[in-house]
Design a protein around this motif. Structure first.
Motif, PDB file in Angstrom:
ATOM      1  N   CYS A   1       1.002  -1.011   0.393  1.00  0.00           N
ATOM      2  CA  CYS A   1       0.052  -0.308   0.006  1.00  0.00           C
ATOM      3  C   CYS A   1       0.892   1.642  -0.004  1.00  0.00           C
ATOM      4  CB  CYS A   1      -0.722   0.194   1.029  1.00  0.00           C
ATOM      5  SG  CYS A   1      -0.172   0.563   2.800  1.00  0.00           S
ATOM      6  N   VAL A   2       0.045   2.420  -0.355  1.00  0.00           N
ATOM      7  CA  VAL A   2       0.858   3.499  -0.191  1.00  0.00           C
ATOM      8  C   VAL A   2       0.658   4.882   0.854  1.00  0.00           C
ATOM      9  CG1 VAL A   2       1.125   5.300  -1.864  1.00  0.00           C
ATOM     10  CG2 VAL A   2       0.827   3.339  -3.384  1.00  0.00           C
ATOM     11  N   THR A   3       0.625   4.956   1.611  1.00  0.00           N
ATOM     12  CA  THR A   3       0.709   5.763   2.334  1.00  0.00           C
ATOM     13  C   THR A   3       0.469   7.571   1.517  1.00  0.00           C
ATOM     14  OG1 THR A   3       1.576   4.544   4.263  1.00  0.00           O
ATOM     15  CG2 THR A   3       0.547   7.250   4.748  1.00  0.00           C
ATOM     16  N   CYS A   4      -0.770   7.763   1.466  1.00  0.00           N
ATOM     17  CA  CYS A   4      -1.270   9.174   0.999  1.00  0.00           C
ATOM     18  C   CYS A   4      -2.062   9.934   1.970  1.00  0.00           C
ATOM     19  CB  CYS A   4      -2.124   9.135  -0.420  1.00  0.00           C
ATOM     20  SG  CYS A   4      -1.685   7.978  -1.507  1.00  0.00           S
ATOM     21  N   GLU A   5      -1.602  11.781   1.383  1.00  0.00           N
ATOM     22  CA  GLU A   5      -2.702  12.478   1.639  1.00  0.00           C
ATOM     23  C   GLU A   5      -3.009  13.435   1.275  1.00  0.00           C
ATOM     24  OE1 GLU A   5       0.971  15.708   3.049  1.00  0.00           O
ATOM     25  OE2 GLU A   5       1.753  14.198   4.624  1.00  0.00           O
ATOM     26  N   TYR A   6      -4.424  13.360   1.697  1.00  0.00           N
ATOM     27  CA  TYR A   6      -5.552  13.756   0.256  1.00  0.00           C
ATOM     28  C   TYR A   6      -6.675  14.898   1.778  1.00  0.00           C
ATOM     29  CZ  TYR A   6      -7.810  10.071   2.190  1.00  0.00           C
ATOM     30  OH  TYR A   6      -8.922   9.123   2.688  1.00  0.00           O
ATOM     31  N   ASP A   7      -6.997  15.813   0.690  1.00  0.00           N
ATOM     32  CA  ASP A   7      -8.863  16.222   1.227  1.00  0.00           C
ATOM     33  C   ASP A   7      -9.396  15.780   0.844  1.00  0.00           C
ATOM     34  OD1 ASP A   7      -6.721  18.195   2.506  1.00  0.00           O
ATOM     35  OD2 ASP A   7      -6.521  19.421   0.435  1.00  0.00           O
ATOM     36  N   GLU A   8     -10.586  15.212   1.379  1.00  0.00           N
ATOM     37  CA  GLU A   8     -11.507  14.579   1.461  1.00  0.00           C
ATOM     38  C   GLU A   8     -12.583  15.936   1.976  1.00  0.00           C
ATOM     39  OE1 GLU A   8     -13.453  11.045   3.168  1.00  0.00           O
ATOM     40  OE2 GLU A   8     -13.530  11.476   4.066  1.00  0.00           O
TER      41      GLU A   8
END
Length: 363
Positions: free
Chosen positions: A104-111
């Motif tokens: 898996c890839v750790t991601c930062e995103y806006d929800e």
């Protein structure tokens, strides 16, 4: 069940005294002018057995309107391990995943989410009324029908809400009335028992009622007294040297002005509207000093032209036998002290407020 006034009309007990429940509605209607513009007039014709029931019906109607409009959503930043890339890759977290042999890839995103402070406050207030409020079956059912729309929204600790940090913008202005009711309920009616459980008091906190009382009078004169301008300005200190860095702000409650005629009204909502010393009752000295200071500094501001400035301390009447009443001439200015009885028919309250203004501007 709520208390009843001396002639049998449902009333609510506050730390100040008793107020007709219907008058709380009228005060809210002026303080939150949207109550009238949104077609809430039918509430005025209903009978409420207690204050919880009144707040429940207004909150249910307002939140239902908001649901039809769409609950406010805002972006929240999230960091999460995902099977595919979303947003920005968190390199340190992704390396940790590799070390743990996780694919898996750790991601930062806006929800974009409805689970934000505004909706959390609404849900928390609704749940508290359902669990602890003295409301009728009809009001209970109305609030229960709303809850499914908040299934993805968290409840929060009612006492941890930082109301000063709640700011409305152009795209969530429609929350103003609902949040105002929530704040009145949570700050004014929320108590904690010795066991740590919440309960809702049957009276409204004096501090909250003071704010409502002050806002009501200002908005009443704005709407109902076209003969003078109603505002809540700051008064400038009349200084000889201009060095007023550490002086407190003179923020008025209500000022009625017409040309250079000015009536300053200081609204006071206390548990005890008189002070006592060795068994002798007098007007609160700090209140008298305050209104006198406002009047004299305002007069100094207008000293270069014909003018007339007066002040009135307008207390909410308590259940005490002795009430503050007086009419004084102090250093050339009229200073009145009076009490407004909120436990009367609202038409009498309206007439009393109009009379207070007329006595000054018709003089």
């Amino acid at each position: 069940m709520g208390e009843r006034s001396s002639w049998g009309v449902p009333a609510v007990t506050t730390k100040n005294g008793t107020i007709l429940i219907k008058n709380i509605y009228y005060m809210l209607a002026y303080a939150f002018r949207s109550l009238e513009s949104y077609g809430y007039q039918e509430i005025a014709g209903e009978e409420f057995s207690n204050i919880h029931d009144l707040f429940a019906v207004i909150l249910a109607k307002e939140v239902s309107r908001q649901i039809k409009r769409g609950l406010y959503r805002e972006y929240h930043s999230r960091t999460e391990a995902l099977p595919t890339v979303r947003g920005k890759i968190d390199l340190q977290g992704t390396i940790g995943n590799k070390i743990k042999r996780e694919r898996c890839v750790t991601c930062e995103y806006d929800e974009l989410t409805e689970n934000n402070p505004l909706n959390q406050i609404l849900k928390t207030t609704i749940c508290l009324l359902l669990r602890h409020g003295k409301i009728t079956d009809e009001r209970y059912a109305e609030l229960r029908r709303i809850l499914p729309f908040f299934s993805n929204i968290d409840e929060i600790d009612a006492k941890s809400i930082a109301w000063e940090a709640v700011h409305l913008q152009r795209n969530n202005q429609s929350y103003r009335l609902a949040l105002g009711i929530c704040q009145l309920i949570l700050e004014g009616m929320l108590l904690t028992t010795e066991s740590g459980q919440y309960r809702l008091s049957s009276f409204v906190d004096s501090q909250q009622m003071h704010r409502l009382y002050e806002k009501f009078i200002l908005e009443f004169y704005t709407a109902e007294y076209p003969f003078a301008k109603a505002s809540s300005p700051q008064i400038t200190w009349a200084l000889d040297d201009g060095a007023g860095t550490l002086l407190p702000t003179m923020q008025t409650d209500i000022v009625l002005s017409r040309n250079n005629e000015v009536l300053i009204i200081d609204a006071k909502y206390y548990s005890h509207s008189m002070q006592y010393s060795f068994g002798t009752a007098t007007i609160h000295s700090a209140n008298l000093y305050q209104i006198f200071t406002y009047v004299k500094n305002k007069e100094a501001e207008l000293s270069d032209r014909p003018h007339r400035v007066a002040g009135i301390l307008l207390y909410a009447k308590t259940d005490e036998a002795l009430q503050p009443e007086g009419d004084y001439c102090m250093s050339g200015n009229q200073i009145k002290v009076s009490a407004l009885d909120l436990n009367r028919d609202f038409q009498e309250i309206q007439a009393r407020l109009i009379s207070i203004a007329n006595q000054f501007f018709a003089a």
